[in-house]
Design a protein around this motif. Structure first.
Motif, PDB file in Angstrom:
ATOM      1  N   ALA A 274      29.300  32.194  72.908  1.00 19.31           N
ATOM      2  CA  ALA A 274      30.693  33.012  73.111  1.00 19.31           C
ATOM      3  C   ALA A 274      30.338  34.410  72.764  1.00 19.31           C
ATOM      4  O   ALA A 274      30.862  35.294  73.247  1.00 19.31           O
ATOM      5  CB  ALA A 274      31.757  32.283  72.267  1.00 19.31           C
TER       6      ALA A 274
ATOM      7  N   PRO B 272      36.954  33.240  70.639  1.00 18.23           N
ATOM      8  CA  PRO B 272      37.749  32.090  70.195  1.00 18.23           C
ATOM      9  C   PRO B 272      37.478  31.312  69.007  1.00 18.23           C
ATOM     10  O   PRO B 272      37.870  30.160  68.957  1.00 18.23           O
ATOM     11  CB  PRO B 272      37.333  30.829  71.293  1.00 18.23           C
TER      12      PRO B 272
ATOM     13  N   GLU C 200      29.723  29.131  76.585  1.00 15.90           N
ATOM     14  CA  GLU C 200      30.865  29.468  75.677  1.00 15.90           C
ATOM     15  C   GLU C 200      31.398  28.221  74.653  1.00 15.90           C
ATOM     16  O   GLU C 200      32.322  28.293  73.738  1.00 15.90           O
ATOM     17  CB  GLU C 200      32.281  29.815  76.470  1.00 15.90           C
TER      18      GLU C 200
END
Length: 255
Positions: free
Chosen positions: A51, A10, A45
């Protein structure tokens, strides 16, 4: 060796080879999940390391602490920019040694409170008298030295990019090779130019006061500090490296 670039992380992977990687950390995300009780509801995360560990569990074996997921440095929650990591224990040890030896030069774009008209340099140790202090202290020669034994050498240079006298702020480039906790923030404040909006280190205004607009975006930091470029000699290739991260759009200040 695994490839991070197309793994669906991300955040952007801005550089990697067989031994190292660099990601562009957004502001308002932790580098590593906090181990304290206040973070019990924090999802893995919601940190860069968390993550990474979800997609690449083997990164937990790279550094000395599994929760670091191979990261060799950290950036503050509000700070964006280049974050370096290693893919193997050997690579991690080598780059950590370079960091400890002040052989990694970091350049930060920063918005300072006050008009910085010429470069200023500060060479003063940084530390905290308390183990769990929320801020660090700059030990200047003419100040009390209480707690100085817990401090570490630190040197920073602030070079003006553009001043905005009507707004009372300056865009500048801060250069360091030490990487102490809160180094840029603390040294800037010690020079009389705290980061705009950084109340912890003495700013008396909100960042929106300087930007000339309200700040309602939850991804917008409280102050502007961006690790724009990291320069180092590749420990395993003996090659000069320069890794940079794109400057966030919110650094565009009104004229």
């Amino acid at each position: 060796m695994f490839d991070l670039t197309f793994a669906g992380l991300p955040f952007p992977v801005i550089w990697e080879d067989a031994s190292y990687f660099a990601v562009s950390k957004p502001a308002r995300i932790h580098s590593v999940a906090r181990p304290d009780s206040a973070a019990e509801d924090q999802k893995p995360e919601e940190s860069i390391a968390g993550a990474l560990a979800i997609i690449f569990p083997n990164l937990r074996d790279v550094g000395l602490k599994p929760e670091d997921s191979g990261l060799v440095q950290r950036l503050d929650f509000e700070t964006s920019g280049v974050l370096l990591g290693a893919k193997t224990r050997e690579a991690w040890n080598q780059l950590r040694a370079a960091l400890a030896g002040s052989q990694v030069v970091k350049r930060y774009r920063v918005l300072l409170e006050g008009v910085l008209s010429e470069p200023q340099e500060i060479d003063a140790p940084i530390g905290s008298p308390y183990r769990r202090g929320t801020k660090v202290r700059v030990y200047l020669e003419n100040r009390s030295q209480r707690g100085v034994k817990r401090s570490q050498p630190a040197k920073s240079t602030f070079s003006p990019i553009k001043a905005f006298p009507p707004k009372g702020c300056s865009l500048a480039m801060a250069t360091t090779s030490n990487g102490r906790r809160h180094q840029v923030r603390a040294h800037a404040a010690a020079l009389g130019f705290p980061l705009c909006g950084d109340a912890l280190y003495g700013s008396k205004h909100l960042l929106s006061d300087f930007l000339g607009r309200s700040v309602e975006d939850p991804s917008m930091p409280q102050f502007l500090l961006h690790a724009e470029e990291v320069n180092f000699i590749h420990p395993l290739k003996d090659k000069e490296m320069a890794v940079s991260a794109e400057v966030p759009s919110y650094f565009r200040l009104p004229a």
